[in-house]
Scaffold this motif. Structure first.
Motif, PDB file in Angstrom:
ATOM      1  N   THR A 107      20.959  39.324  55.229  1.00  0.00           N
ATOM      2  CA  THR A 107      19.660  39.968  55.443  1.00  0.00           C
ATOM      3  C   THR A 107      19.600  41.353  54.827  1.00  0.00           C
ATOM      4  OG1 THR A 107      20.414  40.787  57.587  1.00  0.00           O
ATOM      5  CG2 THR A 107      19.250  38.671  57.557  1.00  0.00           C
ATOM      6  N   ALA A 108      20.758  41.980  54.589  1.00  0.00           N
ATOM      7  CA  ALA A 108      20.785  43.331  54.025  1.00  0.00           C
ATOM      8  C   ALA A 108      21.713  43.354  52.812  1.00  0.00           C
ATOM      9  CB  ALA A 108      21.257  44.339  55.064  1.00  0.00           C
ATOM     10  N   PRO A 109      21.308  44.066  51.762  1.00  0.00           N
ATOM     11  CA  PRO A 109      22.161  44.148  50.576  1.00  0.00           C
ATOM     12  C   PRO A 109      23.378  45.032  50.830  1.00  0.00           C
ATOM     13  CG  PRO A 109      20.264  45.587  50.316  1.00  0.00           C
ATOM     14  CD  PRO A 109      20.057  44.837  51.600  1.00  0.00           C
ATOM     15  N   ILE A 110      24.319  45.006  49.900  1.00  0.00           N
ATOM     16  CA  ILE A 110      25.494  45.883  49.975  1.00  0.00           C
ATOM     17  C   ILE A 110      25.016  47.324  49.860  1.00  0.00           C
ATOM     18  CG2 ILE A 110      27.687  46.486  48.893  1.00  0.00           C
ATOM     19  CD1 ILE A 110      27.790  43.620  47.806  1.00  0.00           C
ATOM     20  N   PHE A 127      27.725  46.190  38.988  1.00  0.00           N
ATOM     21  CA  PHE A 127      28.382  46.223  40.292  1.00  0.00           C
ATOM     22  C   PHE A 127      29.862  45.939  40.093  1.00  0.00           C
ATOM     23  CE2 PHE A 127      29.736  43.460  43.974  1.00  0.00           C
ATOM     24  CZ  PHE A 127      29.965  44.511  44.863  1.00  0.00           C
ATOM     25  N   THR A 128      30.702  46.820  40.626  1.00  0.00           N
ATOM     26  CA  THR A 128      32.148  46.623  40.586  1.00  0.00           C
ATOM     27  C   THR A 128      32.609  46.146  41.947  1.00  0.00           C
ATOM     28  OG1 THR A 128      32.442  48.343  38.917  1.00  0.00           O
ATOM     29  CG2 THR A 128      34.385  47.698  40.166  1.00  0.00           C
ATOM     30  N   THR A 129      33.250  44.999  41.960  1.00  0.00           N
ATOM     31  CA  THR A 129      33.674  44.403  43.233  1.00  0.00           C
ATOM     32  C   THR A 129      34.819  45.189  43.841  1.00  0.00           C
ATOM     33  OG1 THR A 129      35.405  42.959  42.331  1.00  0.00           O
ATOM     34  CG2 THR A 129      33.115  42.161  42.216  1.00  0.00           C
ATOM     35  N   PRO A 130      35.057  45.001  45.126  1.00  0.00           N
ATOM     36  CA  PRO A 130      36.323  45.488  45.701  1.00  0.00           C
ATOM     37  C   PRO A 130      37.481  44.709  45.080  1.00  0.00           C
ATOM     38  CG  PRO A 130      34.728  44.886  47.411  1.00  0.00           C
ATOM     39  CD  PRO A 130      34.196  44.358  46.125  1.00  0.00           C
ATOM     40  N   SER A 131      38.710  45.112  45.381  1.00  0.00           N
ATOM     41  CA  SER A 131      39.867  44.395  44.869  1.00  0.00           C
ATOM     42  C   SER A 131      39.877  42.977  45.426  1.00  0.00           C
ATOM     43  CB  SER A 131      41.155  45.131  45.250  1.00  0.00           C
ATOM     44  OG  SER A 131      42.273  44.478  44.691  1.00  0.00           O
ATOM     45  N   LEU A 132      39.997  42.008  44.526  1.00  0.00           N
ATOM     46  CA  LEU A 132      39.951  40.595  44.905  1.00  0.00           C
ATOM     47  C   LEU A 132      41.280  39.919  44.614  1.00  0.00           C
ATOM     48  CD1 LEU A 132      36.491  39.667  43.320  1.00  0.00           C
ATOM     49  CD2 LEU A 132      36.937  40.291  45.699  1.00  0.00           C
ATOM     50  N   THR A 133      41.628  38.954  45.431  1.00  0.00           N
ATOM     51  CA  THR A 133      42.820  38.147  45.186  1.00  0.00           C
ATOM     52  C   THR A 133      42.466  36.694  44.900  1.00  0.00           C
ATOM     53  OG1 THR A 133      43.079  37.727  47.555  1.00  0.00           O
ATOM     54  CG2 THR A 133      44.277  39.611  46.618  1.00  0.00           C
ATOM     55  N   LYS A 141      29.446  35.155  39.589  1.00  0.00           N
ATOM     56  CA  LYS A 141      30.811  34.825  40.022  1.00  0.00           C
ATOM     57  C   LYS A 141      31.819  35.834  39.479  1.00  0.00           C
ATOM     58  CE  LYS A 141      31.873  30.616  40.664  1.00  0.00           C
ATOM     59  NZ  LYS A 141      32.194  29.174  40.527  1.00  0.00           N
ATOM     60  N   ALA A 142      32.705  36.277  40.348  1.00  0.00           N
ATOM     61  CA  ALA A 142      33.858  37.097  39.961  1.00  0.00           C
ATOM     62  C   ALA A 142      35.079  36.186  39.996  1.00  0.00           C
ATOM     63  CB  ALA A 142      34.028  38.280  40.901  1.00  0.00           C
ATOM     64  N   THR A 143      35.589  35.821  38.826  1.00  0.00           N
ATOM     65  CA  THR A 143      36.684  34.863  38.721  1.00  0.00           C
ATOM     66  C   THR A 143      38.020  35.588  38.675  1.00  0.00           C
ATOM     67  OG1 THR A 143      35.280  33.296  37.534  1.00  0.00           O
ATOM     68  CG2 THR A 143      37.653  32.974  37.358  1.00  0.00           C
ATOM     69  N   VAL A 144      38.923  35.194  39.546  1.00  0.00           N
ATOM     70  CA  VAL A 144      40.283  35.745  39.559  1.00  0.00           C
ATOM     71  C   VAL A 144      41.211  34.720  38.930  1.00  0.00           C
ATOM     72  CG1 VAL A 144      42.192  36.567  40.975  1.00  0.00           C
ATOM     73  CG2 VAL A 144      39.831  37.116  41.614  1.00  0.00           C
ATOM     74  N   LEU A 145      41.816  35.078  37.791  1.00  0.00           N
ATOM     75  CA  LEU A 145      42.774  34.205  37.126  1.00  0.00           C
ATOM     76  C   LEU A 145      44.182  34.572  37.595  1.00  0.00           C
ATOM     77  CD1 LEU A 145      41.455  33.979  33.446  1.00  0.00           C
ATOM     78  CD2 LEU A 145      41.250  32.306  35.271  1.00  0.00           C
ATOM     79  N   ASP A 146      44.809  33.664  38.287  1.00  0.00           N
ATOM     80  CA  ASP A 146      46.162  33.889  38.801  1.00  0.00           C
ATOM     81  C   ASP A 146      47.135  33.189  37.867  1.00  0.00           C
ATOM     82  OD1 ASP A 146      48.293  34.598  40.320  1.00  0.00           O
ATOM     83  OD2 ASP A 146      47.912  33.162  41.932  1.00  0.00           O
ATOM     84  N   LEU A 147      47.696  33.949  36.909  1.00  0.00           N
ATOM     85  CA  LEU A 147      48.560  33.363  35.895  1.00  0.00           C
ATOM     86  C   LEU A 147      49.991  33.232  36.384  1.00  0.00           C
ATOM     87  CD1 LEU A 147      47.429  35.210  32.631  1.00  0.00           C
ATOM     88  CD2 LEU A 147      46.630  33.039  33.530  1.00  0.00           C
ATOM     89  N   THR A 148      50.596  32.091  36.081  1.00  0.00           N
ATOM     90  CA  THR A 148      52.036  31.949  36.272  1.00  0.00           C
ATOM     91  C   THR A 148      52.745  32.818  35.244  1.00  0.00           C
ATOM     92  OG1 THR A 148      51.786  29.674  37.025  1.00  0.00           O
ATOM     93  CG2 THR A 148      53.966  30.326  36.241  1.00  0.00           C
ATOM     94  N   THR A 201      39.766  44.466  40.557  1.00  0.00           N
ATOM     95  CA  THR A 201      38.307  44.519  40.634  1.00  0.00           C
ATOM     96  C   THR A 201      37.692  43.856  39.414  1.00  0.00           C
ATOM     97  OG1 THR A 201      38.217  46.679  39.537  1.00  0.00           O
ATOM     98  CG2 THR A 201      38.410  46.661  41.939  1.00  0.00           C
ATOM     99  N   ALA A 202      36.499  43.309  39.581  1.00  0.00           N
ATOM    100  CA  ALA A 202      35.765  42.685  38.478  1.00  0.00           C
ATOM    101  C   ALA A 202      34.425  43.386  38.322  1.00  0.00           C
ATOM    102  CB  ALA A 202      35.557  41.197  38.746  1.00  0.00           C
ATOM    103  N   SER A 203      33.917  43.439  37.089  1.00  0.00           N
ATOM    104  CA  SER A 203      32.632  44.068  36.805  1.00  0.00           C
ATOM    105  C   SER A 203      31.575  42.990  36.597  1.00  0.00           C
ATOM    106  CB  SER A 203      32.730  44.952  35.559  1.00  0.00           C
ATOM    107  OG  SER A 203      33.625  46.026  35.779  1.00  0.00           O
TER     108      SER A 203
END
Length: 233
Positions: free
Chosen positions: A34-37, A45-51, A74-81, A12-14
Protein backbone atom coordinates in the motif's frame (compact mmCIF):
# COMPACT_ATOMS: atom_id res chain seq x y z
CA UNK A 1 9.75 0.89 -19.60
CA UNK A 2 12.13 -0.62 -17.08
CA UNK A 3 15.70 -1.95 -16.97
CA UNK A 4 16.47 -4.93 -14.78
CA UNK A 5 19.66 -5.23 -12.73
CA UNK A 6 22.21 -7.95 -12.09
CA UNK A 7 24.71 -8.57 -9.33
CA UNK A 8 27.52 -11.14 -9.12
CA UNK A 9 27.16 -12.97 -5.83
CA UNK A 10 25.89 -10.97 -2.84
CA UNK A 11 25.59 -7.22 -3.38
CA UNK A 12 23.40 -4.37 -4.59
CA UNK A 13 21.76 -4.11 -8.01
CA UNK A 14 20.80 -0.98 -9.95
CA UNK A 15 17.28 -0.83 -11.39
CA UNK A 16 15.79 1.93 -13.53
CA UNK A 17 12.52 3.08 -15.10
CA UNK A 18 11.60 5.51 -17.87
CA UNK A 19 8.28 7.34 -18.23
CA UNK A 20 7.12 10.67 -19.69
CA UNK A 21 9.04 13.83 -18.83
CA UNK A 22 8.26 15.20 -15.42
CA UNK A 23 7.01 11.92 -14.00
CA UNK A 24 7.74 10.82 -10.48
CA UNK A 25 8.31 7.18 -9.59
CA UNK A 26 7.12 5.02 -6.73
CA UNK A 27 9.18 1.91 -5.99
CA UNK A 28 7.64 -1.03 -4.14
CA UNK A 29 9.00 -4.21 -2.57
CA UNK A 30 5.82 -6.13 -3.47
CA UNK A 31 3.12 -5.67 -6.10
CA UNK A 32 0.35 -5.28 -3.48
CA UNK A 33 2.15 -2.97 -1.04
CA UNK A 34 0.00 0.00 0.00
CA UNK A 35 2.98 2.34 0.49
CA UNK A 36 6.08 2.77 -1.67
CA UNK A 37 9.64 2.42 -0.38
CA UNK A 38 10.36 5.57 1.62
CA UNK A 39 12.40 8.19 -0.19
CA UNK A 40 12.60 6.26 -3.47
CA UNK A 41 10.90 8.42 -6.12
CA UNK A 42 13.60 8.76 -8.77
CA UNK A 43 14.03 6.93 -12.07
CA UNK A 44 16.87 4.85 -10.58
CA UNK A 45 16.76 2.61 -7.55
CA UNK A 46 19.64 0.78 -5.87
CA UNK A 47 18.55 -2.29 -3.97
CA UNK A 48 19.80 -3.27 -0.54
CA UNK A 49 22.44 -6.01 -0.49
CA UNK A 50 20.87 -9.16 -1.94
CA UNK A 51 21.87 -12.80 -1.70
CA UNK A 52 19.15 -14.13 -4.04
CA UNK A 53 17.10 -12.88 -6.99
CA UNK A 54 14.26 -10.54 -6.03
CA UNK A 55 11.52 -8.68 -7.92
CA UNK A 56 10.66 -5.05 -7.21
CA UNK A 57 7.82 -3.00 -8.68
CA UNK A 58 7.70 0.56 -9.96
CA UNK A 59 4.90 2.87 -11.07
CA UNK A 60 4.97 6.31 -12.68
CA UNK A 61 3.05 9.06 -10.90
CA UNK A 62 2.15 12.67 -11.66
CA UNK A 63 2.32 15.70 -9.40
CA UNK A 64 -1.29 15.17 -8.28
CA UNK A 65 -0.40 11.73 -6.97
CA UNK A 66 -2.20 9.73 -9.66
CA UNK A 67 -0.28 6.52 -10.22
CA UNK A 68 -0.02 4.29 -13.27
CA UNK A 69 0.30 0.53 -13.51
CA UNK A 70 2.96 -1.13 -11.39
CA UNK A 71 5.63 -2.88 -13.46
CA UNK A 72 7.90 -5.68 -12.25
CA UNK A 73 11.67 -5.04 -12.29
CA UNK A 74 13.90 -8.00 -11.46
CA UNK A 75 17.21 -7.84 -9.59
CA UNK A 76 19.02 -11.04 -10.58
CA UNK A 77 21.71 -12.46 -8.31
CA UNK A 78 24.15 -14.72 -10.16
CA UNK A 79 25.76 -17.13 -7.71
CA UNK A 80 28.79 -18.44 -9.60
CA UNK A 81 30.64 -21.59 -8.66
CA UNK A 82 34.32 -20.59 -8.24
CA UNK A 83 36.42 -21.43 -11.30
CA UNK A 84 38.82 -24.33 -10.75
CA UNK A 85 41.44 -26.22 -12.78
CA UNK A 86 41.85 -29.99 -12.80
CA UNK A 87 45.14 -31.35 -14.24
CA UNK A 88 45.53 -34.61 -16.16
CA UNK A 89 49.18 -34.86 -17.14
CA UNK A 90 49.89 -31.76 -19.24
CA UNK A 91 46.18 -31.19 -19.97
CA UNK A 92 44.33 -28.69 -17.77
CA UNK A 93 40.53 -28.69 -17.59
CA UNK A 94 38.13 -26.01 -16.34
CA UNK A 95 35.08 -26.91 -14.28
CA UNK A 96 32.99 -24.85 -16.74
CA UNK A 97 31.94 -26.05 -20.19
CA UNK A 98 31.73 -22.55 -21.72
CA UNK A 99 32.86 -18.99 -21.00
CA UNK A 100 36.52 -19.90 -20.45
CA UNK A 101 39.58 -17.78 -21.20
CA UNK A 102 42.97 -19.25 -20.34
CA UNK A 103 45.98 -17.24 -19.16
CA UNK A 104 49.68 -18.03 -18.82
CA UNK A 105 51.60 -15.98 -16.24
CA UNK A 106 48.83 -13.38 -16.27
CA UNK A 107 48.72 -12.97 -20.07
CA UNK A 108 45.87 -14.05 -22.35
CA UNK A 109 46.53 -17.18 -24.40
CA UNK A 110 45.08 -16.26 -27.79
CA UNK A 111 42.31 -18.60 -28.91
CA UNK A 112 42.37 -20.62 -25.66
CA UNK A 113 38.67 -20.47 -24.83
CA UNK A 114 37.75 -24.15 -24.60
CA UNK A 115 37.05 -26.28 -21.55
CA UNK A 116 40.61 -27.67 -21.58
CA UNK A 117 44.09 -26.70 -22.73
CA UNK A 118 47.39 -28.54 -23.14
CA UNK A 119 50.25 -26.89 -21.26
CA UNK A 120 53.23 -26.72 -23.62
CA UNK A 121 55.18 -24.01 -21.79
CA UNK A 122 56.22 -23.91 -18.15
CA UNK A 123 54.51 -21.26 -16.07
CA UNK A 124 51.41 -20.49 -14.02
CA UNK A 125 48.10 -21.18 -15.75
CA UNK A 126 44.77 -19.64 -14.73
CA UNK A 127 41.30 -19.65 -16.25
CA UNK A 128 38.80 -16.78 -16.10
CA UNK A 129 35.17 -17.79 -16.63
CA UNK A 130 32.56 -15.24 -17.76
CA UNK A 131 28.83 -15.73 -17.26
CA UNK A 132 26.90 -12.69 -18.40
CA UNK A 133 28.65 -9.71 -16.86
CA UNK A 134 30.07 -11.80 -14.00
CA UNK A 135 33.49 -13.45 -13.89
CA UNK A 136 35.28 -15.90 -11.65
CA UNK A 137 39.03 -16.62 -11.70
CA UNK A 138 40.70 -19.87 -10.72
CA UNK A 139 43.76 -20.20 -8.52
CA UNK A 140 47.03 -20.41 -10.46
CA UNK A 141 48.25 -23.85 -11.50
CA UNK A 142 52.04 -24.10 -11.89
CA UNK A 143 53.16 -26.37 -14.75
CA UNK A 144 56.76 -27.45 -15.37
CA UNK A 145 57.30 -28.74 -18.90
CA UNK A 146 60.53 -30.74 -19.15
CA UNK A 147 62.34 -31.46 -22.41
CA UNK A 148 64.45 -34.49 -23.30
CA UNK A 149 67.32 -33.16 -21.17
CA UNK A 150 66.86 -32.78 -17.43
CA UNK A 151 67.01 -29.12 -16.41
CA UNK A 152 68.27 -30.04 -12.96
CA UNK A 153 71.55 -31.13 -14.55
CA UNK A 154 72.50 -27.57 -15.51
CA UNK A 155 70.33 -25.21 -13.41
CA UNK A 156 70.79 -24.51 -9.70
CA UNK A 157 68.49 -22.23 -7.67
CA UNK A 158 69.29 -21.78 -3.98
CA UNK A 159 68.82 -21.46 -1.03
CA UNK A 160 65.32 -22.77 -0.45
CA UNK A 161 63.82 -21.50 1.81
CA UNK A 162 65.49 -18.16 1.12
CA UNK A 163 65.58 -15.47 3.82
CA UNK A 164 66.78 -12.48 1.75
CA UNK A 165 68.46 -13.48 -1.54
CA UNK A 166 67.91 -16.11 -4.23
CA UNK A 167 70.89 -17.22 -6.34
CA UNK A 168 70.59 -18.73 -9.82
CA UNK A 169 73.36 -20.62 -11.64
CA UNK A 170 73.06 -21.93 -15.19
CA UNK A 171 75.65 -23.94 -17.10
CA UNK A 172 75.45 -23.77 -20.88
CA UNK A 173 76.15 -21.59 -23.88
CA UNK A 174 72.66 -20.27 -24.67
CA UNK A 175 71.37 -16.85 -23.63
CA UNK A 176 69.60 -17.06 -20.30
CA UNK A 177 66.89 -14.84 -18.80
CA UNK A 178 65.48 -15.31 -15.33
CA UNK A 179 62.52 -13.77 -13.51
CA UNK A 180 60.85 -13.95 -10.14
CA UNK A 181 57.05 -14.10 -10.29
CA UNK A 182 54.20 -14.46 -7.83
CA UNK A 183 52.11 -17.62 -7.76
CA UNK A 184 49.40 -15.69 -9.66
CA UNK A 185 51.78 -14.84 -12.50
CA UNK A 186 52.77 -11.25 -11.62
CA UNK A 187 56.40 -10.48 -12.49
CA UNK A 188 58.31 -9.13 -9.47
CA UNK A 189 61.95 -9.21 -10.63
CA UNK A 190 63.66 -9.89 -13.98
CA UNK A 191 67.25 -9.94 -15.23
CA UNK A 192 69.68 -11.45 -17.72
CA UNK A 193 72.26 -13.82 -16.29
CA UNK A 194 75.88 -12.78 -16.66
CA UNK A 195 79.18 -14.65 -16.63
CA UNK A 196 81.25 -16.96 -18.80
CA UNK A 197 79.92 -19.32 -21.45
CA UNK A 198 80.27 -22.18 -18.99
CA UNK A 199 78.61 -20.59 -15.96
CA UNK A 200 76.11 -17.72 -15.77
CA UNK A 201 74.77 -16.36 -12.49
CA UNK A 202 72.22 -13.91 -11.09
CA UNK A 203 70.99 -12.92 -7.65
CA UNK A 204 67.54 -11.63 -6.65
CA UNK A 205 67.20 -9.50 -3.53
CA UNK A 206 63.87 -10.56 -1.98
CA UNK A 207 64.35 -8.97 1.44
CA UNK A 208 61.56 -6.43 0.82
CA UNK A 209 59.03 -9.08 -0.26
CA UNK A 210 56.60 -10.57 2.27
CA UNK A 211 57.18 -14.14 3.40
CA UNK A 212 55.49 -16.71 1.21
CA UNK A 213 55.78 -18.81 -1.95
CA UNK A 214 57.28 -17.42 -5.17
CA UNK A 215 58.34 -18.84 -8.52
CA UNK A 216 61.73 -18.53 -10.21
CA UNK A 217 61.48 -19.05 -13.97
CA UNK A 218 64.58 -19.60 -16.09
CA UNK A 219 64.51 -19.39 -19.90
CA UNK A 220 67.62 -20.95 -21.42
CA UNK A 221 67.37 -20.99 -25.21
CA UNK A 222 64.15 -22.82 -26.10
CA UNK A 223 63.88 -24.44 -22.68
CA UNK A 224 61.96 -23.10 -19.70
CA UNK A 225 62.28 -24.21 -16.08
CA UNK A 226 60.17 -23.05 -13.15
CA UNK A 227 60.87 -23.73 -9.47
CA UNK A 228 58.99 -22.81 -6.31
CA UNK A 229 60.95 -20.80 -3.74
CA UNK A 230 59.77 -20.21 -0.18
CA UNK A 231 60.71 -16.80 1.19
CA UNK A 232 61.06 -17.21 4.95
CA UNK A 233 63.35 -15.96 7.71
Amino acid sequence: SVTAGQVCGAGTASLSATAMDGALYNWYERADDTAPIEGQHGAAFTTPSLTKTKSYFVAAANAAGCEGERVEVKATVLDLTPAAITPDGNVLASNYETGNQWYLDGFVIAGATGKSIEAVTSGVYTVVVSTGSCTTTSEGREMVILGAESHDSFIRIYPNPAPDKVHVEVRGRSDVAVELISTTGVQLRATQLSGSDDLKTATFDINSLPDGMYLVRVKAGIKTYTKKILKAK
